[in-house]
Design a protein around this motif. Sequence first.
Motif, PDB file in Angstrom:
ATOM      1  N   SER A 183       0.831  -1.211   0.000  1.00 16.56           N
ATOM      2  CA  SER A 183       0.000   0.000   0.000  1.00 16.56           C
ATOM      3  C   SER A 183       0.865   1.260   0.000  1.00 16.56           C
ATOM      4  O   SER A 183       1.173   1.804  -1.063  1.00 16.56           O
ATOM      5  CB  SER A 183      -0.957  -0.032   1.189  1.00 16.56           C
ATOM      6  N   PHE A 190      -1.344   0.567  -5.657  1.00 17.08           N
ATOM      7  CA  PHE A 190      -2.490   0.502  -4.747  1.00 17.08           C
ATOM      8  C   PHE A 190      -3.619   1.442  -5.141  1.00 17.08           C
ATOM      9  O   PHE A 190      -4.793   1.069  -5.078  1.00 17.08           O
ATOM     10  CB  PHE A 190      -2.004   0.830  -3.332  1.00 17.08           C
ATOM     11  N   ASN A 191      -3.277   2.651  -5.554  1.00 16.14           N
ATOM     12  CA  ASN A 191      -4.286   3.684  -5.825  1.00 16.14           C
ATOM     13  C   ASN A 191      -4.650   3.735  -7.305  1.00 16.14           C
ATOM     14  O   ASN A 191      -4.395   4.720  -7.989  1.00 16.14           O
ATOM     15  CB  ASN A 191      -3.765   5.058  -5.386  1.00 16.14           C
ATOM     16  N   SER A 197      -5.170  -3.373  -8.336  1.00 18.04           N
ATOM     17  CA  SER A 197      -5.492  -2.663  -7.101  1.00 18.04           C
ATOM     18  C   SER A 197      -6.617  -3.339  -6.329  1.00 18.04           C
ATOM     19  O   SER A 197      -6.687  -3.221  -5.104  1.00 18.04           O
ATOM     20  CB  SER A 197      -5.871  -1.214  -7.415  1.00 18.04           C
ATOM     21  N   CYS A 201      -6.091  -3.972  -2.505  1.00 16.50           N
ATOM     22  CA  CYS A 201      -7.011  -3.500  -1.466  1.00 16.50           C
ATOM     23  C   CYS A 201      -7.553  -4.662  -0.648  1.00 16.50           C
ATOM     24  O   CYS A 201      -7.677  -4.570   0.588  1.00 16.50           O
ATOM     25  CB  CYS A 201      -8.153  -2.714  -2.100  1.00 16.50           C
ATOM     26  N   ALA A 220      -7.555   0.371   2.795  1.00 21.22           N
ATOM     27  CA  ALA A 220      -8.096  -0.547   1.795  1.00 21.22           C
ATOM     28  C   ALA A 220      -9.431  -0.055   1.256  1.00 21.22           C
ATOM     29  O   ALA A 220      -9.683  -0.099   0.049  1.00 21.22           O
ATOM     30  CB  ALA A 220      -8.246  -1.938   2.402  1.00 21.22           C
ATOM     31  N   GLY A 247      -9.160   3.143  -3.607  1.00 19.22           N
ATOM     32  CA  GLY A 247      -9.596   2.176  -2.629  1.00 19.22           C
ATOM     33  C   GLY A 247     -10.619   1.182  -3.146  1.00 19.22           C
ATOM     34  O   GLY A 247     -11.068   1.227  -4.290  1.00 19.22           O
ATOM     35  N   PHE A 248     -10.998   0.267  -2.275  1.00 18.60           N
ATOM     36  CA  PHE A 248     -11.869  -0.846  -2.634  1.00 18.60           C
ATOM     37  C   PHE A 248     -13.224  -0.381  -3.151  1.00 18.60           C
ATOM     38  O   PHE A 248     -13.747  -0.918  -4.131  1.00 18.60           O
ATOM     39  CB  PHE A 248     -12.049  -1.737  -1.398  1.00 18.60           C
TER      40      PHE A 248
END
Length: 741
Positions: A183, A190-191, A197, A201, A220, A247-248
Amino acid sequence: MNKNIIYVFLLFLAVTLKTIGQNHEHIIINKEQLSYIKENLGQAPLFDQTLAKVRAKLDAEIAAGFDVPIPKDLAGGYTHETHRKNYLLMEQAGSVYRITGDEKYAIFIKEMLFKYAELYPTLDLHPATRSYSRGKLFWQCLNDANWLVSVSQAYDSIYEWLNNRERKLIEAQLLKPFAEFLSTGNPQFFNRIHNHSTWACAAVGLTGLAIGDEQLVKNALYGLEEDGLSAKAHDNDGALIKSDTKGFLAQIDGLFSPDGLYSEGPYYHRYAIYPFLLFAVGLENAKPELEIFKYRDGSLLKSVNTLLAESNEKGDFFPLNDAQKGMSIYNSSLISAVDIAYYYGGRNPSLLSIAKTQDAVNLDATGMAVGLDLPKAEPLVRKSMVIKDGANGDLGALGILRSGDGKELIFKFGSQGMGHGHFDKLSYSFYNKGFEVVQDYGMARFVNIEQKGGGGYLKENTTFAKQTIGHNTLVINETSHFNGNTDIAELHAPYLNFKDISNTNIQVISASDTNAYEKIKMTRTLFMLDDSFFDNALTIDLFKVNSEKPNQYDLPLYYQGQWISTNFEYQIPDNLGKLGSANGYQHIWKEAESTLDGSNMQFTWLNQGKFYTYTAASHQGDELIAGRLGATDSNFNLRRDPMLIQRRKNATTTSFASITETHGAYSPVDEKAINPYSKIKSINIELDNEEFTVLRIKTDDKEGVLAIANKDFDSKHLVNFKGTNLKWEGPYYFNLMENKQ
């Protein structure tokens, strides 16, 4: 200090260290679900069978011992495959331990986690440098995230069995630094709105839930930057609402259409659905107040049904965009998805029929529910449908026309599909009984075969598989749609003109694109007719192109099977030459060519014991090119698939019309051919202007007139055709009569 006091204190400390964490909320099988599973053991044969198989496999692996090697290899290599096997074994061992209580599975997980906790702090980035985001155990962070999704579940399963010292060691030396590496250590990974991703997440979020780290869970859900942790993340009742672009939650917002269509295509939907649903189950158990399965109108569970709809009669997913052929509903991630969708999504009995064919279930409450309810199974009926694409449902769609006897016509007129998308606007493919008749190539990659580029994407994926000439759609001036620019392609999509899928005898979808080529409009209309009209089932394809300037138009047909016959003469060159020098043409050998005289061309091939005949209208001087893949491919990375191209030069506004007819059969056992000849004598474009296109189709004893509105689709129409007024309301008119000529 009194020895008795010391003894009591040490005894108290030992008990405390062993029992601390008894209030731990398990992320996949909570205490209530565990009781439900144990109470029903022996009453759900498929669950019991799955448990026995997994347990036997684990026992053999435990007896053989395990290895935790220093990372070195790309996909398919020893270290890659060993770490992959390890995380899958740990995940399975965790489930079996929770269900059986047999400590040997907990010991197996603990010993392996200790080995990884010893190794991980010593690791630098993976020595292979191919990825934009290098992992530590694997060559890319994506595979590291795969590992952590499974291992976080395994750790959670033995959390209460471990003592406090053991938990602290595993969390401090392995799990938390691993989650932070994926992350904050790799924000470019991550983003994003991407399947990479999604895995990241889920891995970080599940780890946060497993070790009780709220910051990891927040990262996350909402992304890394502070503005992702918006106060608007929940409504007044605590339910989740739309997130920021990280994010998720942003993955759910950005990757699924309102109809549940996944942007990157069914192959990557199959891959991403596992982390999507596993993290959702974890959130449902640990944070039920979030109501994650209701988020965005239930997108996650809805998407499982959509994904199943994107499979053919055999259960193979349509290989749209980057996709490996043969990927199917029998993949382990689909076993998980079907069980979770059944348990959390209203107990749809048609999902049980899929579970029955999968012949395995999850080793959790969702799998037990499916196993218990299996006698209630109802068939999954795959229907014709138009599935909207784009996060807001406004980026075209995927059209699927299905007959009652196993024929499936797939019409792709949706979004680009991000980096895994192909330049294939208005392309189609055709199946019969689950077998390809007219194919979409899929991707140029041999997944996890180390000898083939380390199991990764091959350069031919870019130079051919993604290019427009690699698909059954129109190529103009030998250039790909959007000049092969993904960023531009992401901004545009075709649009639906009309559809009629209510009548199984005759179905139609029409769509247009105005952006793939500058100042050019392309419109494709596809019909599927059953055998009640012309004795044999037909697909009718009308491809209309509007341009103010003259162009060269190439319309490929990637047929599957053995060439049988043609009604035209052709020339075979003494030496094979490439069809072109770029945009995929450099990978096509020219095997034969012909110049058409303006009459219909016919081509018949044999596939899986059925005959197919392609009949197309032509213009005087049209060229027909028989090609085969493999040019400029010294490593034999491409399949040597055949194709035909109808080429029209120096044309402005024009139309292509063709029929693909399914007929007859051939038995190699009886060595007998039945009805190997086409009944179609001709298809002609009798009228083609801005308002209407009229096609006439003839057999020996029948004649059909098909009139199509090119605008004002819902209006009343009048066309004078051969002295007869054709009157109708709606997008098309079809009339069948005896052929008296």
